[in-house]
Motif scaffolding. Sequence first.
Motif, mmCIF file in Angstrom:
data_model
loop_
_atom_site.group_PDB
_atom_site.id
_atom_site.type_symbol
_atom_site.label_atom_id
_atom_site.label_comp_id
_atom_site.label_asym_id
_atom_site.label_seq_id
_atom_site.Cartn_x
_atom_site.Cartn_y
_atom_site.Cartn_z
ATOM 1 N N GLY A 22 0.811 -1.208 0.000
ATOM 2 C CA GLY A 22 0.000 0.000 0.000
ATOM 3 C C GLY A 22 0.847 1.262 0.000
ATOM 4 N N VAL A 23 1.870 1.288 0.843
ATOM 5 C CA VAL A 23 2.759 2.451 0.894
ATOM 6 C C VAL A 23 3.511 2.616 -0.425
ATOM 7 N N LEU A 24 4.034 1.517 -0.953
ATOM 8 C CA LEU A 24 4.763 1.576 -2.224
ATOM 9 C C LEU A 24 3.858 2.038 -3.366
ATOM 10 N N THR A 25 2.613 1.563 -3.378
ATOM 11 C CA THR A 25 1.679 1.915 -4.448
ATOM 12 C C THR A 25 1.322 3.394 -4.413
ATOM 13 N N ILE A 26 1.080 3.940 -3.223
ATOM 14 C CA ILE A 26 0.677 5.340 -3.163
ATOM 15 C C ILE A 26 1.854 6.265 -3.470
ATOM 16 N N VAL A 27 3.071 5.842 -3.128
ATOM 17 C CA VAL A 27 4.250 6.630 -3.506
ATOM 18 C C VAL A 27 4.444 6.599 -5.024
ATOM 19 N N THR A 28 4.232 5.434 -5.628
ATOM 20 C CA THR A 28 4.324 5.312 -7.089
ATOM 21 C C THR A 28 3.267 6.171 -7.779
ATOM 22 N N ALA A 29 2.043 6.180 -7.233
ATOM 23 C CA ALA A 29 0.977 7.006 -7.794
ATOM 24 C C ALA A 29 1.363 8.483 -7.764
ATOM 25 N N SER A 30 1.944 8.918 -6.661
ATOM 26 C CA SER A 30 2.374 10.323 -6.549
ATOM 27 C C SER A 30 3.447 10.641 -7.580
ATOM 28 N N PHE A 31 4.348 9.710 -7.822
ATOM 29 C CA PHE A 31 5.390 9.906 -8.825
ATOM 30 C C PHE A 31 4.776 10.083 -10.214
ATOM 31 N N PHE A 32 3.775 9.271 -10.546
ATOM 32 C CA PHE A 32 3.113 9.388 -11.848
ATOM 33 C C PHE A 32 2.444 10.754 -12.002
ATOM 34 N N ILE A 33 1.777 11.225 -10.957
ATOM 35 C CA ILE A 33 1.066 12.503 -11.041
ATOM 36 C C ILE A 33 2.050 13.666 -11.162
#
Length: 233
Positions: free
Chosen positions: A126-137
């Motif tokens: 979950g933490v890794l996914t939300i950090v990755t999402a922020s990187f994409f945005i």
Amino acid sequence: MKLNVGIFFGGFFAALGVLLFLVAFGTDYWLLATEIGRCSKAPEDVGGEKATFHHEGFFWRCWFSGNVGENNASMWNFWYTNQSPSKNCTHAYLSPFPLIRDEHNSTSYDAAIIYRGFWTVLMLLGVLTIVTASFFIICAAPFASHILYKAGGGFYIIAGVLFSLVVVMYVIWVQTMADLENYTNMRKMDCPDFAVYVRYGWSFMLAPIGVFFALLAGMLFLLVGRAIYLHSD
């Protein structure tokens, strides 16, 4: 204009979701427990009934001694300024039981280790996914890329789903896997007046709020990505 508003609120909700997820992940107040009950009266106990306060999170499980207040289960007993300057802590992510530190049944312990392992993996994902999402945005903003906005929105939704599972699994963990009833009965054999008060802490409460903001941000960014795609045709 509407697109800019969507991007602004999507970024705002995403920032709140990331902040709440990271605070819930990094703090050790998912579970709060208070043990009360003297087995023997010592001279130092004359000032009031003593209690042992426990709090745990992803990384650490800590406990310290203090005096019993008017409300035994109050969260304020665990506030930083109310804690003892000397407290004991141990790693929590490989130690599955919230209260039983030394005595456990091997069968239930092994099952709890496996369950705790799945919970740990979901938390890290979950933490890794939300950090990755922020990187994409962040990468999508300068280029107005509908693909990156959609990817970021999708990852925010996945992160929200993963943290929803984390919250549900932790509730199941406390209610069934931790075996608090047997622990209480075991302690009452030596201390008939023993009592334990268990409640969820503020780290646990932040997680569902973070889930809401992550899902909301994900849907907004998916709509932003779709709007950019339609305007580019």
